[in-house]
Design a protein around this motif. Structure first.
Motif, mmCIF file in Angstrom:
data_model
loop_
_atom_site.group_PDB
_atom_site.id
_atom_site.type_symbol
_atom_site.label_atom_id
_atom_site.label_comp_id
_atom_site.label_asym_id
_atom_site.label_seq_id
_atom_site.Cartn_x
_atom_site.Cartn_y
_atom_site.Cartn_z
ATOM 1 N N ASN A 291 39.481 17.789 25.064
ATOM 2 C CA ASN A 291 39.187 17.240 26.384
ATOM 3 C C ASN A 291 38.487 18.252 27.276
ATOM 4 O OD1 ASN A 291 40.311 14.779 25.720
ATOM 5 N ND2 ASN A 291 42.320 15.281 26.582
ATOM 6 N N PHE A 292 38.905 19.527 27.185
ATOM 7 C CA PHE A 292 38.283 20.571 27.998
ATOM 8 C C PHE A 292 36.807 20.705 27.660
ATOM 9 C CE2 PHE A 292 36.872 24.963 28.491
ATOM 10 C CZ PHE A 292 37.142 25.183 29.833
ATOM 11 N N ARG A 293 36.487 20.806 26.373
ATOM 12 C CA ARG A 293 35.098 20.985 25.963
ATOM 13 C C ARG A 293 34.246 19.773 26.347
ATOM 14 N NH1 ARG A 293 34.470 24.439 20.480
ATOM 15 N NH2 ARG A 293 35.935 26.105 21.005
ATOM 16 N N LYS A 294 34.789 18.600 26.142
ATOM 17 C CA LYS A 294 34.048 17.383 26.467
ATOM 18 C C LYS A 294 33.712 17.337 27.953
ATOM 19 C CE LYS A 294 34.390 12.337 26.176
ATOM 20 N NZ LYS A 294 35.246 11.193 25.735
ATOM 21 N N ARG A 295 34.680 17.652 28.796
ATOM 22 C CA ARG A 295 34.469 17.600 30.242
ATOM 23 C C ARG A 295 33.483 18.668 30.710
ATOM 24 N NH1 ARG A 295 37.056 20.228 34.358
ATOM 25 N NH2 ARG A 295 38.654 21.036 32.944
ATOM 26 N N LEU A 296 33.639 19.887 30.218
ATOM 27 C CA LEU A 296 32.751 20.972 30.660
ATOM 28 C C LEU A 296 31.319 20.742 30.219
ATOM 29 C CD1 LEU A 296 33.155 23.692 32.223
ATOM 30 C CD2 LEU A 296 35.247 22.436 31.681
ATOM 31 N N LEU A 297 31.129 20.329 28.995
ATOM 32 C CA LEU A 297 29.768 20.119 28.499
ATOM 33 C C LEU A 297 29.100 18.940 29.203
ATOM 34 C CD1 LEU A 297 30.288 20.785 24.670
ATOM 35 C CD2 LEU A 297 29.249 22.302 26.381
ATOM 36 N N ALA A 298 29.896 17.946 29.608
ATOM 37 C CA ALA A 298 29.339 16.785 30.298
ATOM 38 C C ALA A 298 28.904 17.125 31.719
ATOM 39 C CB ALA A 298 30.364 15.653 30.327
ATOM 40 N N GLN A 299 29.449 18.181 32.309
ATOM 41 C CA GLN A 299 29.113 18.546 33.683
ATOM 42 C C GLN A 299 27.736 19.185 33.810
ATOM 43 O OE1 GLN A 299 32.321 21.040 35.031
ATOM 44 N NE2 GLN A 299 33.727 19.307 35.350
ATOM 45 N N GLY A 300 27.183 19.657 32.697
ATOM 46 C CA GLY A 300 25.868 20.275 32.745
ATOM 47 C C GLY A 300 25.820 21.638 33.395
ATOM 48 N N VAL A 301 26.962 22.327 33.460
ATOM 49 C CA VAL A 301 26.995 23.638 34.102
ATOM 50 C C VAL A 301 26.760 24.768 33.102
ATOM 51 C CG1 VAL A 301 28.531 22.842 35.929
ATOM 52 C CG2 VAL A 301 29.503 23.818 33.838
ATOM 53 N N LEU A 302 26.715 24.430 31.800
ATOM 54 C CA LEU A 302 26.523 25.435 30.757
ATOM 55 C C LEU A 302 25.245 25.156 29.997
ATOM 56 C CD1 LEU A 302 30.133 25.553 29.237
ATOM 57 C CD2 LEU A 302 29.208 26.922 31.114
ATOM 58 N N THR A 303 24.665 26.210 29.462
ATOM 59 C CA THR A 303 23.512 26.072 28.595
ATOM 60 C C THR A 303 23.671 27.029 27.419
ATOM 61 O OG1 THR A 303 21.092 26.165 28.494
ATOM 62 C CG2 THR A 303 22.174 27.804 29.869
ATOM 63 N N PRO A 304 23.341 26.607 26.194
ATOM 64 C CA PRO A 304 23.444 27.515 25.051
ATOM 65 C C PRO A 304 22.514 28.712 25.225
ATOM 66 C CG PRO A 304 23.249 25.238 24.324
ATOM 67 C CD PRO A 304 22.939 25.249 25.795
ATOM 68 N N SER A 305 23.001 29.870 24.860
ATOM 69 C CA SER A 305 22.181 31.087 24.989
ATOM 70 C C SER A 305 21.233 31.271 23.817
ATOM 71 C CB SER A 305 23.090 32.308 25.101
ATOM 72 O OG SER A 305 23.752 32.554 23.861
ATOM 73 N N GLY A 306 21.453 30.510 22.728
ATOM 74 C CA GLY A 306 20.652 30.691 21.526
ATOM 75 C C GLY A 306 21.179 31.784 20.623
ATOM 76 N N GLU A 307 22.346 32.336 20.968
ATOM 77 C CA GLU A 307 22.947 33.410 20.185
ATOM 78 C C GLU A 307 24.339 32.988 19.728
ATOM 79 O OE1 GLU A 307 23.019 36.537 23.015
ATOM 80 O OE2 GLU A 307 20.909 37.059 22.766
ATOM 81 N N ARG A 308 24.823 33.670 18.722
ATOM 82 C CA ARG A 308 26.182 33.425 18.237
ATOM 83 C C ARG A 308 26.917 34.746 18.107
ATOM 84 N NH1 ARG A 308 27.485 28.429 16.210
ATOM 85 N NH2 ARG A 308 25.759 26.915 16.146
ATOM 86 N N ARG A 309 28.216 34.707 18.309
ATOM 87 C CA ARG A 309 29.050 35.900 18.177
ATOM 88 C C ARG A 309 29.659 35.896 16.788
ATOM 89 N NH1 ARG A 309 32.987 36.600 22.827
ATOM 90 N NH2 ARG A 309 31.040 37.249 23.812
ATOM 91 N N THR A 310 29.385 36.931 16.043
ATOM 92 C CA THR A 310 29.915 37.047 14.688
ATOM 93 C C THR A 310 31.226 37.809 14.697
ATOM 94 O OG1 THR A 310 28.638 39.060 14.305
ATOM 95 C CG2 THR A 310 27.615 36.967 13.690
ATOM 96 N N GLY A 311 32.022 37.549 13.699
ATOM 97 C CA GLY A 311 33.325 38.201 13.583
ATOM 98 C C GLY A 311 34.102 37.519 12.493
ATOM 99 N N VAL A 312 35.397 37.383 12.708
ATOM 100 C CA VAL A 312 36.234 36.704 11.735
ATOM 101 C C VAL A 312 36.000 35.199 11.847
ATOM 102 C CG1 VAL A 312 38.589 36.275 10.970
ATOM 103 C CG2 VAL A 312 37.954 38.536 11.865
ATOM 104 N N GLY A 313 35.729 34.553 10.720
ATOM 105 C CA GLY A 313 35.528 33.111 10.734
ATOM 106 C C GLY A 313 34.091 32.729 11.056
ATOM 107 N N ARG A 314 33.914 31.486 11.438
ATOM 108 C CA ARG A 314 32.593 30.931 11.723
ATOM 109 C C ARG A 314 32.010 31.531 12.992
ATOM 110 N NH1 ARG A 314 31.487 24.441 12.557
ATOM 111 N NH2 ARG A 314 29.194 24.566 12.823
ATOM 112 N N PRO A 315 30.714 31.937 12.992
ATOM 113 C CA PRO A 315 30.097 32.487 14.206
ATOM 114 C C PRO A 315 30.194 31.501 15.371
ATOM 115 C CG PRO A 315 28.695 32.878 12.314
ATOM 116 C CD PRO A 315 29.789 31.960 11.841
ATOM 117 N N ALA A 316 30.560 31.987 16.535
ATOM 118 C CA ALA A 316 30.786 31.123 17.694
ATOM 119 C C ALA A 316 29.536 31.051 18.555
ATOM 120 C CB ALA A 316 31.956 31.654 18.518
ATOM 121 N N GLN A 317 29.209 29.837 19.018
ATOM 122 C CA GLN A 317 28.083 29.622 19.912
ATOM 123 C C GLN A 317 28.356 30.293 21.262
ATOM 124 O OE1 GLN A 317 24.927 27.656 19.807
ATOM 125 N NE2 GLN A 317 24.796 29.022 21.569
#
Length: 226
Positions: A187-213
């Motif tokens: 619910n948090f992600r759905k609400r925040l992304l719908a508000q249009g206040v964030l934009t993908p940076s085009g980068e991902r953070r690598t580490g343990v597990g799948r790289p995070a947007q």
């Protein structure tokens, strides 16, 4: 008809002060910056940074000055606003002093602090479980937290606690730390992304597990300073 005579009551001198509730995120927890007083009253007690406003000084200038002189913090706050005036009679045993309280968000990574001026020290404490505070500073902190929680909803203030790029779990962590409760991830992600206040940076953070947007604040996002 002549009105009855009344005796004039001399006006009590009133001092004008500022107190600053300065917040930052450390290790996933919301912290507030406190100073240990070095003078009476409340010597050696913990308090919010504060002091009297100087002649010719704007209120925001006074807030920045006491923050810098009492805690040695030199970085400009990411956010600074007045949020309430405290003027109860007897709030300060030294006389009638009215305080204009300010809320500040310090830049990500602001960790090292020390006391300055007349303070014995400065430290970060849990904003939700601070030590006993001098004067009416617990009331000021409580109202600052309520203001901070309100600003999450209509001014995206959580973004000011993060570096330029961040992951959605990091942003959710800021919300949870300020609200002092867990949030549903989907619910948090759905609400925040719908508000249009964030934009993908085009980068991902690598580490343990799948790289995070990584995301950043969208240019169209409403400023937290409004």
């Amino acid at each position: 008809m002549t009105p009855p005579a009344t005796s004039a009551v001399p006006a009590m001198p009133v001092g004008l002060a500022v107190d600053v509730a300065a917040f930052a995120m450390h290790d996933g927890a919301l912290r507030v910056l406190l100073v240990q007083r070095g003078e009476l009253p409340h010597a050696r007690d913990w308090a919010l940074p504060g002091g009297l406003v100087l002649s010719g000084e704007e209120l925001h200038e006074a807030a920045l000055r006491v923050l810098r002189t009492e805690t040695t913090v030199e970085l400009e706050p990411r956010h600074l606003e007045q949020f309430h005036t405290f003027g109860e009679v007897g709030r300060d045993p030294r006389g009638r002093i009215v305080s204009v309280a300010h809320l500040a968000v310090l830049p990500h990574g602001t960790v090292e602090v020390s006391g300055g001026g007349h303070t014995l020290g400065a430290e970060w404490f849990s904003a939700h479980q601070p030590p006993a505070l001098a004067f009416d500073h617990q009331s000021i902190l409580d109202r600052a937290l309520a203001r901070l929680q309100l600003r999450l909803e209509y001014a995206n203030l959580a973004l000011e606690f993060l570096p330029e790029t961040f992951t959605l779990p990091e942003l959710q962590g800021v919300h949870e730390a300020i609200l002092n409760r867990k949030l549903d991830k989907r619910n948090f992600r759905k609400r925040l992304l719908a508000q249009g206040v964030l934009t993908p940076s085009g980068e991902r953070r690598t580490g343990v597990g799948r790289p995070a947007q990584l995301y950043r604040k969208a240019k169209s996002a409403r400023s937290a300073a409004l």
